[in-house]
Design an enzyme around this catalytic site. Structure first.
Site, PDB file in Angstrom:
ATOM      1  N   ASN A 159       1.027  -1.926   2.870  1.00 56.28           N
ATOM      2  CA  ASN A 159       2.578  -1.561   3.030  1.00 56.28           C
ATOM      3  C   ASN A 159       3.341  -2.561   2.703  1.00 56.28           C
ATOM      4  O   ASN A 159       4.411  -2.685   2.157  1.00 56.28           O
ATOM      5  CB  ASN A 159       2.854  -0.780   4.473  1.00 56.28           C
ATOM      6  CG  ASN A 159       2.720   0.642   4.548  1.00 56.28           C
ATOM      7  OD1 ASN A 159       2.711   1.365   3.363  1.00 56.28           O
ATOM      8  ND2 ASN A 159       2.145   0.986   5.664  1.00 56.28           N
ATOM      9  N   ASP A 209      -2.734   5.725  10.333  1.00 57.47           N
ATOM     10  CA  ASP A 209      -3.732   5.589   9.417  1.00 57.47           C
ATOM     11  C   ASP A 209      -5.142   6.132   9.696  1.00 57.47           C
ATOM     12  O   ASP A 209      -5.791   5.485   9.350  1.00 57.47           O
ATOM     13  CB  ASP A 209      -3.704   4.086   8.766  1.00 57.47           C
ATOM     14  CG  ASP A 209      -4.133   3.183  10.080  1.00 57.47           C
ATOM     15  OD1 ASP A 209      -3.888   3.765  11.169  1.00 57.47           O
ATOM     16  OD2 ASP A 209      -4.249   2.034   9.979  1.00 57.47           O
ATOM     17  N   ASP A 265       1.678   5.538   1.203  1.00 56.80           N
ATOM     18  CA  ASP A 265       1.668   6.940   1.151  1.00 56.80           C
ATOM     19  C   ASP A 265       0.509   7.449  -0.043  1.00 56.80           C
ATOM     20  O   ASP A 265      -0.164   8.040   0.569  1.00 56.80           O
ATOM     21  CB  ASP A 265       3.020   7.486   0.924  1.00 56.80           C
ATOM     22  CG  ASP A 265       4.040   7.155   1.889  1.00 56.80           C
ATOM     23  OD1 ASP A 265       3.687   6.855   2.904  1.00 56.80           O
ATOM     24  OD2 ASP A 265       5.457   7.720   1.591  1.00 56.80           O
ATOM     25  N   ASP A 311     -10.897   5.173  10.403  1.00 60.19           N
ATOM     26  CA  ASP A 311      -9.662   4.599  10.294  1.00 60.19           C
ATOM     27  C   ASP A 311      -9.495   3.679   9.080  1.00 60.19           C
ATOM     28  O   ASP A 311     -10.503   3.019   8.619  1.00 60.19           O
ATOM     29  CB  ASP A 311      -9.836   3.284  11.542  1.00 60.19           C
ATOM     30  CG  ASP A 311      -8.558   2.349  11.707  1.00 60.19           C
ATOM     31  OD1 ASP A 311      -7.549   2.858  11.803  1.00 60.19           O
ATOM     32  OD2 ASP A 311      -8.654   1.194  11.481  1.00 60.19           O
TER      33      ASP A 311
END
Length: 204
Positions: free
Chosen positions: A90, A125, A99, A82
């Protein structure tokens, strides 16, 4: 072709040559179609953003590996990974940076596991790795290695150095379990290991 030479008249010979030419053309067309089908299958199995298996294809391969491991008594394990603070990346740098982080992590995983191992993106993610011929201790050691490898190499995006960190968890396959159960156990192992690291960091 088993036809007596006396019966091979010019017309028969021409017909045979035409037939052989058509068979050869059909074989070439079949080979081309198989190549196209393989390409379509590969595209369908690949994640839309990063060059690893998508969740559907990964679960399929996980089911196969569990069955193989149980049938032949071969050790195999699953690492669940994770990304930490992915939403912050973000929100701070934009989705293009997010990305880029996903692509970086996927590339690091693929580059630092064996060809016999399988990497997939499980969710937004979340990644997972199937480790063939690896018991749980081996998988935990590999998970820790991947965690430190990713953390030790900051990612530079648009002039900003972004620290990327992940939390891994590892489990060995159990007889009789399915892919969903294995993923759930690996996910839980990841959270347990993450909480332990956070508690250790607070104490230090």
């Amino acid at each position: 072709m088993g036809i007596p030479e006396a019966e091979v008249t010019p017309k028969v010979r021409d017909a045979l040559m035409t037939l052989m030419s058509e068979v050869d053309a059909l074989r070439k067309e079949l080979t081309t179609m198989r190549g196209r089908l393989d390409a379509v299958q590969q595209e369908a199995d690949t994640d839309s953003l990063v060059p690893v298996l998508n969740r559907r294809a990964f679960v399929r391969e996980l089911s196969r590996m569990i069955s193989f491991s149980e049938r032949y008594g071969a050790p195999a394990s699953l690492v669940f990974i994770d990304l930490n603070n992915f939403k912050t990346v973000n929100d701070t740098y934009g989705h293009a940076a997010g990305d880029a982080v996903l692509e970086y992590v996927a590339g690091a995983l693929v580059e630092h596991v064996r060809e016999s191992d399988i990497v997939g993106r499980i969710g937004g993610d979340e990644f997972a790795v199937i480790l063939a011929q690896a018991n749980e201790a081996d998988a935990m050691e590999k998970a820790e290695s991947l965690m430190h490898l990713i953390a030790d190499t900051p990612l530079e995006i648009m002039g900003h150095k972004i620290g990327v960190s992940v939390s891994p968890g590892a489990v060995a396959f159990k007889p009789g379990e399915d892919a969903a159960t294995a993923l759930a156990r690996a996910d839980e192992a990841m959270y347990v290991a993450k909480r332990r690291r956070q508690e250790s960091e607070k104490k230090s």
